[in-house]
Design a protein around this motif. Sequence first.
Motif, PDB file in Angstrom:
ATOM      1  N   SER A  24       0.825  -1.197   0.000  1.00 53.26           N
ATOM      2  CA  SER A  24       0.000   0.000   0.000  1.00 53.26           C
ATOM      3  C   SER A  24       0.862   1.250   0.000  1.00 53.26           C
ATOM      4  N   ASN A  25       0.641   2.037  -1.014  1.00 53.82           N
ATOM      5  CA  ASN A  25       1.353   3.293  -1.137  1.00 53.82           C
ATOM      6  C   ASN A  25       0.457   4.363  -0.528  1.00 53.82           C
ATOM      7  N   ARG A  26       0.532   4.486   0.781  1.00 50.04           N
ATOM      8  CA  ARG A  26      -0.435   5.342   1.466  1.00 50.04           C
ATOM      9  C   ARG A  26      -0.110   6.822   1.280  1.00 50.04           C
ATOM     10  N   THR A  27      -1.148   7.570   0.994  1.00 49.54           N
ATOM     11  CA  THR A  27      -0.953   9.003   0.799  1.00 49.54           C
ATOM     12  C   THR A  27      -1.937   9.743   1.686  1.00 49.54           C
ATOM     13  N   PHE A  28      -1.490  10.825   2.271  1.00 47.58           N
ATOM     14  CA  PHE A  28      -2.384  11.547   3.172  1.00 47.58           C
ATOM     15  C   PHE A  28      -2.566  13.009   2.795  1.00 47.58           C
ATOM     16  N   PHE A  29      -1.523  13.612   2.230  1.00 47.82           N
ATOM     17  CA  PHE A  29      -1.650  15.021   1.873  1.00 47.82           C
ATOM     18  C   PHE A  29      -1.375  15.208   0.391  1.00 47.82           C
ATOM     19  N   GLY A  30      -1.858  16.256  -0.160  1.00 45.35           N
ATOM     20  CA  GLY A  30      -1.500  16.660  -1.513  1.00 45.35           C
ATOM     21  C   GLY A  30      -1.496  15.528  -2.513  1.00 45.35           C
ATOM     22  N   ALA A  31      -2.609  14.808  -2.599  1.00 43.71           N
ATOM     23  CA  ALA A  31      -2.598  13.624  -3.442  1.00 43.71           C
ATOM     24  C   ALA A  31      -3.003  13.947  -4.869  1.00 43.71           C
ATOM     25  N   THR A  36     -14.706   6.139 -18.133  1.00 36.35           N
ATOM     26  CA  THR A  36     -14.826   7.479 -17.597  1.00 36.35           C
ATOM     27  C   THR A  36     -14.339   7.471 -16.152  1.00 36.35           C
ATOM     28  N   VAL A  37     -13.374   8.343 -15.854  1.00 33.75           N
ATOM     29  CA  VAL A  37     -12.850   8.460 -14.497  1.00 33.75           C
ATOM     30  C   VAL A  37     -13.489   9.678 -13.846  1.00 33.75           C
ATOM     31  N   VAL A  38     -14.139   9.477 -12.722  1.00 33.14           N
ATOM     32  CA  VAL A  38     -14.850  10.554 -12.037  1.00 33.14           C
ATOM     33  C   VAL A  38     -14.206  10.807 -10.683  1.00 33.14           C
ATOM     34  N   ILE A  39     -13.881  12.074 -10.409  1.00 33.96           N
ATOM     35  CA  ILE A  39     -13.387  12.464  -9.089  1.00 33.96           C
ATOM     36  C   ILE A  39     -14.442  13.376  -8.462  1.00 33.96           C
ATOM     37  N   LYS A  40     -14.941  12.963  -7.323  1.00 28.48           N
ATOM     38  CA  LYS A  40     -15.959  13.777  -6.661  1.00 28.48           C
ATOM     39  C   LYS A  40     -15.770  13.693  -5.157  1.00 28.48           C
ATOM     40  N   ASN A  41     -15.665  14.843  -4.514  1.00 29.96           N
ATOM     41  CA  ASN A  41     -15.475  14.937  -3.065  1.00 29.96           C
ATOM     42  C   ASN A  41     -14.351  14.035  -2.559  1.00 29.96           C
ATOM     43  N   GLY A  42     -13.254  13.994  -3.308  1.00 31.29           N
ATOM     44  CA  GLY A  42     -12.103  13.191  -2.879  1.00 31.29           C
ATOM     45  C   GLY A  42     -12.250  11.695  -3.070  1.00 31.29           C
ATOM     46  N   VAL A  43     -13.293  11.293  -3.802  1.00 34.78           N
ATOM     47  CA  VAL A  43     -13.481   9.865  -4.077  1.00 34.78           C
ATOM     48  C   VAL A  43     -13.358   9.643  -5.583  1.00 34.78           C
ATOM     49  N   VAL A  44     -12.568   8.641  -5.966  1.00 34.20           N
ATOM     50  CA  VAL A  44     -12.342   8.363  -7.386  1.00 34.20           C
ATOM     51  C   VAL A  44     -13.110   7.102  -7.783  1.00 34.20           C
ATOM     52  N   LYS A  45     -13.762   7.177  -8.917  1.00 35.22           N
ATOM     53  CA  LYS A  45     -14.544   6.049  -9.422  1.00 35.22           C
ATOM     54  C   LYS A  45     -14.341   5.911 -10.922  1.00 35.22           C
ATOM     55  N   GLU A  62     -15.648  -0.883 -12.014  1.00 34.65           N
ATOM     56  CA  GLU A  62     -16.640   0.061 -11.488  1.00 34.65           C
ATOM     57  C   GLU A  62     -17.014  -0.250 -10.041  1.00 34.65           C
ATOM     58  N   LYS A  63     -16.502  -1.373  -9.545  1.00 32.22           N
ATOM     59  CA  LYS A  63     -16.893  -1.784  -8.187  1.00 32.22           C
ATOM     60  C   LYS A  63     -16.008  -1.164  -7.115  1.00 32.22           C
ATOM     61  N   ILE A  64     -14.813  -0.709  -7.522  1.00 31.14           N
ATOM     62  CA  ILE A  64     -13.868  -0.206  -6.524  1.00 31.14           C
ATOM     63  C   ILE A  64     -13.883   1.314  -6.516  1.00 31.14           C
ATOM     64  N   THR A  65     -13.849   1.908  -5.325  1.00 34.39           N
ATOM     65  CA  THR A  65     -13.664   3.351  -5.238  1.00 34.39           C
ATOM     66  C   THR A  65     -12.347   3.620  -4.521  1.00 34.39           C
ATOM     67  N   LEU A  66     -11.715   4.716  -4.911  1.00 31.78           N
ATOM     68  CA  LEU A  66     -10.450   5.092  -4.295  1.00 31.78           C
ATOM     69  C   LEU A  66     -10.653   6.304  -3.416  1.00 31.78           C
ATOM     70  N   LYS A  67      -9.989   6.267  -2.255  1.00 28.97           N
ATOM     71  CA  LYS A  67      -9.992   7.422  -1.379  1.00 28.97           C
ATOM     72  C   LYS A  67      -8.561   7.684  -0.960  1.00 28.97           C
ATOM     73  N   LYS A  68      -8.332   8.865  -0.406  1.00 25.82           N
ATOM     74  CA  LYS A  68      -7.025   9.180   0.125  1.00 25.82           C
ATOM     75  C   LYS A  68      -6.655   8.186   1.216  1.00 25.82           C
ATOM     76  N   GLY A  69      -5.447   7.645   1.158  1.00 19.07           N
ATOM     77  CA  GLY A  69      -4.988   6.777   2.230  1.00 19.07           C
ATOM     78  C   GLY A  69      -5.441   5.340   2.141  1.00 19.07           C
TER      79      GLY A  69
END
Lengths: 167, 126
Positions: free
Chosen positions: B31-38, B71-80, B92-99
């Motif tokens: 896991s390449n964890r990111t917390f700031f400035g992603a 289609t890549v959608v970024i909304k409120n810090g969530v990537v889909k 389409e089943k996985i969502t990405l969030k910071k960290g």
Amino acid sequence: MRENSLASFGVLSALAMIFSYVEFLLLPSFFVPGVKLGIANLVILVVLYVLGEREALFINITRIILSSLLFATTNALLYSLPAGILSLAMMIFAKKSSHFTPVGVSIMGAVCHIIVQFFVASFIVGTMSVLRLLPLAVVVSATMGMVLGLIACSVLNSVGKKLKKRG
Amino acid sequence: MEKLKKQRRNDRILFACILAAALFSYVFLGSNRTFFGANVVVKSEGKTVYTLPLKEDTSITVKNSHEEENTVVIKNGVVKVQNSTCKNHDCEKITLKKGSGNVIVCLPNKLIVEIVNDENDLDGVM
């Protein structure tokens, strides 16, 4: 190849293919992307114990080629053939070492299979970041391998001797 | 039956070792964890095609050389990923969030979406 084993070959290959097909119907994968049930491996595992290594390899290759041509998408062969052969090699190795029950052998095969598939996938997509999904996939497939190994054990206990006599 | 007992024990040791190895690689390597400035990095066929800030809500369509689209959608810090032309729609089943240290993969369309540290954002260096 003895003639009476030819029939067993056909029946068992067909059985393995049916399992592949069932798996294909269930495909939209259940827990983690990339992980399947692997129920076709049940047949291969039983064959490995009842008939032997060469027979298992033959049936495995037959199953993989035919089922990916019939049911799957175009480059499914690219994923399943190397994974199938290497995981069978691993299972043969594990069986020959005689340190494991069929359950352990099955776990070895499942884990080897998923690892090879992930490496093929990362090679095809062209980045190593695919491998980040690997740990979870390994856990799920090891669990599936254990479940299938337990099933294979009970199959071997109940029909193993009969199959051996005929084969 | 002594042998069977030993084999059973070996099975359990094998299973435990695999779980331990998976856990180890998940925590320390994978896991390449990111917390700031992603940043959100979109790779198609092995090449980075977009680098987008996670903060801004956007929606982009990625087309590969076989005219397959995601289609890549970024909304409120969530990537889909949406509207994929692939068959299984696993992506389409996985969502990405910071960290979360996760990655979206669309294998048929050879698309990868992941969150990485923004190297220009000094606050992000830990």
